[in-house]
Design a protein around this motif. Structure first.
Motif, PDB file in Angstrom:
ATOM      1  N   ASN A 148     -18.792  30.369   9.855  1.00  0.00           N
ATOM      2  CA  ASN A 148     -19.886  30.466  10.813  1.00  0.00           C
ATOM      3  C   ASN A 148     -20.705  31.666  10.387  1.00  0.00           C
ATOM      4  O   ASN A 148     -20.538  32.173   9.283  1.00  0.00           O
ATOM      5  N   ALA A 149     -21.548  32.134  11.258  1.00  0.00           N
ATOM      6  CA  ALA A 149     -22.477  33.185  10.844  1.00  0.00           C
ATOM      7  C   ALA A 149     -21.777  34.473  10.436  1.00  0.00           C
ATOM      8  O   ALA A 149     -22.271  35.207   9.594  1.00  0.00           O
ATOM      9  N   LEU A 150     -20.607  34.742  11.028  1.00  0.00           N
ATOM     10  CA  LEU A 150     -20.021  36.058  10.835  1.00  0.00           C
ATOM     11  C   LEU A 150     -18.639  36.063  10.202  1.00  0.00           C
ATOM     12  O   LEU A 150     -18.141  37.112   9.837  1.00  0.00           O
ATOM     13  N   ASN A 151     -17.942  34.934  10.147  1.00  0.00           N
ATOM     14  CA  ASN A 151     -16.593  34.962   9.595  1.00  0.00           C
ATOM     15  C   ASN A 151     -16.268  33.641   8.926  1.00  0.00           C
ATOM     16  O   ASN A 151     -17.023  32.678   8.995  1.00  0.00           O
ATOM     17  N   HIS A 152     -15.123  33.619   8.272  1.00  0.00           N
ATOM     18  CA  HIS A 152     -14.689  32.392   7.616  1.00  0.00           C
ATOM     19  C   HIS A 152     -13.174  32.416   7.501  1.00  0.00           C
ATOM     20  O   HIS A 152     -12.535  33.456   7.652  1.00  0.00           O
ATOM     21  N   TYR A 153     -12.625  31.248   7.266  1.00  0.00           N
ATOM     22  CA  TYR A 153     -11.240  31.212   6.824  1.00  0.00           C
ATOM     23  C   TYR A 153     -11.121  30.174   5.728  1.00  0.00           C
ATOM     24  O   TYR A 153     -11.811  29.149   5.729  1.00  0.00           O
ATOM     25  N   ALA A 154     -10.263  30.465   4.773  1.00  0.00           N
ATOM     26  CA  ALA A 154     -10.033  29.549   3.671  1.00  0.00           C
ATOM     27  C   ALA A 154      -8.831  28.673   3.979  1.00  0.00           C
ATOM     28  O   ALA A 154      -7.877  29.123   4.605  1.00  0.00           O
ATOM     29  N   CYS A 155      -8.901  27.421   3.533  1.00  0.00           N
ATOM     30  CA  CYS A 155      -7.807  26.483   3.787  1.00  0.00           C
ATOM     31  C   CYS A 155      -7.294  25.964   2.441  1.00  0.00           C
ATOM     32  O   CYS A 155      -8.091  25.639   1.547  1.00  0.00           O
ATOM     33  N   TYR A 156      -5.969  25.904   2.289  1.00  0.00           N
ATOM     34  CA  TYR A 156      -5.360  25.453   1.037  1.00  0.00           C
ATOM     35  C   TYR A 156      -4.344  24.354   1.305  1.00  0.00           C
ATOM     36  O   TYR A 156      -3.603  24.394   2.303  1.00  0.00           O
ATOM     37  N   GLN A 157      -4.304  23.376   0.393  1.00  0.00           N
ATOM     38  CA  GLN A 157      -3.354  22.275   0.476  1.00  0.00           C
ATOM     39  C   GLN A 157      -2.458  22.275  -0.757  1.00  0.00           C
ATOM     40  O   GLN A 157      -2.667  23.053  -1.694  1.00  0.00           O
ATOM     41  N   GLU A 158      -1.429  21.388  -0.716  1.00  0.00           N
ATOM     42  CA  GLU A 158      -0.457  21.308  -1.822  1.00  0.00           C
ATOM     43  C   GLU A 158       0.065  22.703  -2.166  1.00  0.00           C
ATOM     44  O   GLU A 158       0.083  23.127  -3.320  1.00  0.00           O
ATOM     45  N   VAL A 159       0.478  23.383  -1.145  1.00  0.00           N
ATOM     46  CA  VAL A 159       0.814  24.811  -1.245  1.00  0.00           C
ATOM     47  C   VAL A 159       2.284  24.998  -1.596  1.00  0.00           C
ATOM     48  O   VAL A 159       3.155  24.294  -1.099  1.00  0.00           O
ATOM     49  N   LYS A 160       2.548  25.969  -2.435  1.00  0.00           N
ATOM     50  CA  LYS A 160       3.905  26.463  -2.675  1.00  0.00           C
ATOM     51  C   LYS A 160       3.934  27.934  -2.269  1.00  0.00           C
ATOM     52  O   LYS A 160       2.990  28.677  -2.548  1.00  0.00           O
ATOM     53  N   CYS A 161       5.016  28.320  -1.612  1.00  0.00           N
ATOM     54  CA  CYS A 161       5.110  29.689  -1.081  1.00  0.00           C
ATOM     55  C   CYS A 161       6.387  30.362  -1.538  1.00  0.00           C
ATOM     56  O   CYS A 161       7.400  29.701  -1.822  1.00  0.00           O
ATOM     57  N   LYS A 162       6.353  31.679  -1.582  1.00  0.00           N
ATOM     58  CA  LYS A 162       7.563  32.468  -1.814  1.00  0.00           C
ATOM     59  C   LYS A 162       7.421  33.799  -1.105  1.00  0.00           C
ATOM     60  O   LYS A 162       6.343  34.152  -0.601  1.00  0.00           O
ATOM     61  N   ARG A 163       8.520  34.503  -1.073  1.00  0.00           N
ATOM     62  CA  ARG A 163       8.553  35.808  -0.399  1.00  0.00           C
ATOM     63  C   ARG A 163       7.657  36.802  -1.131  1.00  0.00           C
ATOM     64  O   ARG A 163       7.521  36.765  -2.355  1.00  0.00           O
ATOM     65  N   CYS A 164       7.061  37.694  -0.351  1.00  0.00           N
ATOM     66  CA  CYS A 164       6.237  38.757  -0.915  1.00  0.00           C
ATOM     67  C   CYS A 164       6.668  40.081  -0.290  1.00  0.00           C
ATOM     68  O   CYS A 164       6.976  40.137   0.900  1.00  0.00           O
ATOM     69  N   ASP A 165       6.699  41.115  -1.092  1.00  0.00           N
ATOM     70  CA  ASP A 165       7.073  42.448  -0.604  1.00  0.00           C
ATOM     71  C   ASP A 165       6.065  43.486  -1.083  1.00  0.00           C
ATOM     72  O   ASP A 165       6.414  44.435  -1.763  1.00  0.00           O
ATOM     73  N   ASP A 166       4.815  43.292  -0.713  1.00  0.00           N
ATOM     74  CA  ASP A 166       3.765  44.214  -1.121  1.00  0.00           C
ATOM     75  C   ASP A 166       3.559  45.259  -0.030  1.00  0.00           C
ATOM     76  O   ASP A 166       3.102  44.942   1.072  1.00  0.00           O
ATOM     77  N   PRO A 167       3.900  46.527  -0.290  1.00  0.00           N
ATOM     78  CA  PRO A 167       3.747  47.566   0.744  1.00  0.00           C
ATOM     79  C   PRO A 167       2.331  47.673   1.283  1.00  0.00           C
ATOM     80  O   PRO A 167       2.128  48.043   2.445  1.00  0.00           O
ATOM     81  N   ALA A 168       1.343  47.328   0.460  1.00  0.00           N
ATOM     82  CA  ALA A 168      -0.052  47.438   0.895  1.00  0.00           C
ATOM     83  C   ALA A 168      -0.346  46.513   2.065  1.00  0.00           C
ATOM     84  O   ALA A 168      -1.220  46.789   2.895  1.00  0.00           O
TER      85      ALA A 168
END
Length: 808
Positions: A148-168
């Motif tokens: 929309n005018a001020l924000n967005h979100y991205a959408c993803y399909q056929e997704v593979k996920c794993k654990r993440c440990d990024d302190p940031a």
């Protein structure tokens, strides 16, 4: 993370997990994960996640017949190498849709087919089996970008996920957090909505625009009516796109009332990032509500403070803000704030808007002061609990334990599968030796229960494996044996322990507190019938071992010639004699701790061939210490004592379980106890102080300190037998309200402040009789004084007898 216009390209990214949902589609079950990444919000669509539970292979034939009878063609039975704790091999029952999962589960249970792990949703299992907790690393194909005018979100399909440990990603700065608060009438009509964050301060208010007589530092948006107010809130959420809403009782009051008003006006409450409406769930108790919003989290300040083990006599916003911040609400009469709010809505809207936004600001400041959001993020990363989860000790344990259990060839037991009929005791509390003492040391076992788990390898699967070969295992209690090498819980605690030591060094108090709560909850989980791994042999092997350790420690100390005067769960109180000074006593405390640690290592190596992870520390030196008797008896009390310590060169009184730290005693009794004990500890004369306090009480000088404060835990009409004083006061007050056509204040749960008068208990603001000073003196001052005065050879009556006659 880079977003590509080419839908065939795979995109990688990582973010903090906000929400998770599971839905049924025509193609099957779909899992949605919403993340916040450094480039914005992301929606992951994970397909082909098959809901699953397990049955014993001996039930396969009956299960197949039942599936045919309901024509469940897409349900798959697949024999697996997994087995139950009773060594029965299992079959996985896989479903295309969540709806079929629930139907078949109920069908199997009706035909006495036992189902295992049938209470996990596919989104929970998806995350758990991949050891994904608070952060997610993903790769997927871009589906589209919603804007929309001020924000967005991205959408993803056929997704593979794993654990993440990024302190940031653990930084709260990544998340846009908004404090929300509503103001309304007694009957629920909305007046205004406050919205506060680091970047925006807005009040949406019903009314015609007015010229302001003073400058304001927030946006004041005028709306014609409630319908316009609700529409404006929807638009504000779209424009500002918050990740997290915080507030005070914000789910069960603010959002619950907003939902009712949206429904009343037939306006969609489009809270979700995809403009979906929220989904509401109720706790089993029927009162606590939960709200699920696509891509947004709601965290209630009261619930999260309790999860972080904060405790206050009252969790009202005014009380907590005063306790933590030293500031309170912008309202003249907190007790009658609804009337003042309604008056301001009609006559002083700027005052109402200022008050509304101040409530938002206070919540924001409390979250910052206590690091509640940091706590929630770190707890999620450590355990896999969602950011808004209340409590969740059992779920945290399961998240950490279950995937490891599966990889060792077991499915989890059901609740009630553990051994029945045994009762594991609580912590060991020694009989105390009452008296006034000089030079008392407190030695404390560092995280005793987690240390016992690590040392004796106490573990649910470890017990199953240990019982197979007792001769090569570590003996517990009640017939339990634990494998020396096949276990998970000791290593989980070991890794958490290391992280806590690191957090302490880095002075990360939120992380340290989160880890402490998690580690200490593991015993409670194993001892809770609400946990699928409950077995009294597990919890008993922890608590009974702690009893043995404390008794052994007492024996070793007394062999050294010192007297143990009390012990409680993980602490030992030692009187080391009257003839030592502070330095000598504290040096002795360090030496005794070292002696006990060495003896434990030798003892456990000899008895069990194990390495001790137990550590006792010298914790406190009391230069003066008092252990009272049980009131009316000669035997020592438990969990009640007082002592004098020195901190930074200043004397400090420590109270445990006595009137000074209890919420149901008056402020006069607390102040009297603190001053009286300090005088006794410093060997000062107490006679004049006691007489002066009694005289001032009778003269009315302490009237402002004679309030009692107690919680009304049920509706007033539910109190039938043994009606306590505060309920009598509440009923009388509301009787006056009824006669005066005023709103009833005390019919439901809440707090009440009241006095004891010559006509009985009467609520603050409703007193029409003189205060009963004699009752206060007898019940408050005498009770406090006679706990300690006999130990210096006198009593309250002995001091006040002649004086008391003057007041009769």
């Amino acid at each position: 993370m880079q977003v590509s216009a080419d839908n065939s390209a795979l995109i990688t990214g990582e973010g903090i997990l906000l929400t998770r949902q599971v839905i049924d589609t025509r193609q099957g079950t779909l899992v949605h994960l919403w993340l916040k990444t450094t480039t914005g919000p992301v929606k992951l669509e994970i397909s082909n996640e098959t809901p699953v539970f397990f049955i014993e292979q001996k039930d396969n034939e009956v299960a197949q017949k039942l599936l045919k009878s309901v024509q469940s063609d897409k349900t798959l039975l697949k024999p697996l190498a997994l087995k139950t704790f009773t060594q029965q091999h299992v079959t996985g029952v896989y479903f295309n849709k969540l709806r079929d999962f629930y139907i078949i589960k109920d069908l199997f249970k009706q035909h006495n087919i036992k189902c295992y792990e049938d209470d996990f949703r596919p989104d929970e299992r998806f995350l758990m089996e991949r050891f994904i907790t608070g952060q997610v690393s993903f790769v997927g194909k871009p589906s589209n970008i919603r804007t929309n005018a001020l924000n967005h979100y991205a959408c993803y399909q056929e997704v593979k996920c794993k654990r993440c440990d990024d302190p940031a990603l653990l930084s709260t700065s990544l998340l846009h957090t908004v404090s929300l608060d509503i103001e309304c009438s007694m009957t629920g009509e909305l007046y205004s909505i406050g919205l506060y964050s680091e970047t925006t301060r807005t009040v949406l208010i019903i009314g015609q625009p007015q010229a302001l007589t003073a400058e304001i530092d927030f946006d004041l948006v005028w709306l014609n009516d409630e319908k316009a107010l609700l529409t404006a809130l929807n638009q504000w959420i779209i424009e500002h796109d918050p990740d997290i809403f915080i507030g005070w009782n914000v789910i069960n009051f603010d959002f619950a009332l907003l939902q009712k008003r949206y429904d009343l006006h037939n306006i969609p409450f489009t809270l979700g990032r995809d403009k979906s409406e929220p989904r509401w769930r109720k706790h089993a108790n029927g009162e606590q509500k939960f709200i699920d919003i696509a891509g947004r989290v709601v965290i209630d300040g009261i619930d999260m403070l309790r999860s972080a083990t904060y405790s206050f006599p009252s969790f009202s916003l005014d009380y907590v803000a005063n306790a933590l911040l030293g500031i309170g609400k912008k309202v003249e009469d907190v007790d009658n704030r609804v009337a003042e709010i309604t008056h301001n809505f009609h006559h002083n809207k700027l005052a109402l808007a200022t008050y509304n936004l101040e409530d938002c600001r206070l919540v924001n400041l409390i979250f910052a002061k206590t690091q509640l959001l940091e706590f929630a993020i770190l707890r999620a990363q450590l355990t896999g609990l969602s950011l808004d989860r209340i409590g969740g000790s059992v779920a945290a344990f399961t998240n950490l334990y279950l995937p490891k259990l599966h990889r060792s060839g077991y499915v989890a037991p059901n609740m009630g599968d553990g051994l029945q009929g045994l009762v594991s005791p609580g912590g060991y509390v020694m009989d105390s030796v009452p008296g006034l003492y000089r030079n008392v040391l407190v030695l404390d076992f560092k995280s005793l229960y987690p240390s016992i788990i690590r040392t004796f390898k106490i573990d649910p699967m470890g017990m199953i494996e240990g019982l197979k070969s007792p001769d090569n295992s570590i003996e517990g209690f009640d017939g339990a044996y634990f494998s020396r090498d096949k276990h998970f819980l000791p290593n989980i605690i070991k890794s958490l322990w290391a992280e806590r030591d690191k957090a302490k060094k880095e002075k990360n108090s939120a992380l340290s507190q989160a880890i402490k709560i998690i580690m200490n909850s593991f015993y409670g989980v194993l001892g809770s019938t609400g946990c699928r791994f409950f077995d009294p042999r597990l919890s008993g092997s922890i608590t009974k071992r702690s009893h043995e350790i404390l008794k052994t420690t007492q024996h070793w100390i007394e062999k050294e010639g010192y007297r143990v005067i009390y012990g409680d769960t993980d602490s030992i109180f030692i009187h080391v004699g009257e003839d030592k000074n502070s330095e000598q006593s504290q040096t002795l405390g360090i030496e005794l701790a070292e002696l006990i640690n060495n003896k434990l290592k030798e003892n456990l190596a000899k008895r069990f061939s194990i390495e001790s992870e137990l550590e006792i520390e010298f914790e406190t030196y009391f230069s003066q210490f008092f252990m009272p008797t049980i009131r009316g008896l000669d035997i020592g009390s438990k969990k009640r004592y007082a002592g004098l310590v020195e901190k930074a060169g200043q004397q400090q009184l420590i109270f445990k379980g006595l009137e000074s730290v209890r919420t149901d005693w008056t402020e006069l009794a607390k102040e009297f106890q603190r001053t009286l004990y300090l005088k006794v500890f410093n060997q000062e004369c107490v006679v004049d102080y006691v007489k002066e306090t009694v005289a001032k009480t009778y003269s009315g000088e302490f009237d402002d300190k004679l309030l009692y404060r107690k919680r009304i835990r049920r509706k007033l009409d539910h109190y039938v037998k043994n009606v306590p004083p505060h309920i009598k006061a509440a009923r009388l007050a509301d009787q006056q309200n009824r006669e005066s056509n005023k709103p009833l204040k005390f019919q439901n749960k809440g707090w009440i402040e009241y006095y004891l008068t010559t006509s009985g208990p009467q609520a603050k603001g409703y007193v029409n009789a003189p205060l009963d000073y004699q009752l206060y003196v007898e019940r408050q001052l005498a009770s406090v004084a006679d706990a300690i005065l006999p130990f210096i050879g006198t009593s309250f009556n002995e001091i006040t007898d002649a004086q008391m006659n003057l007041f009769h």
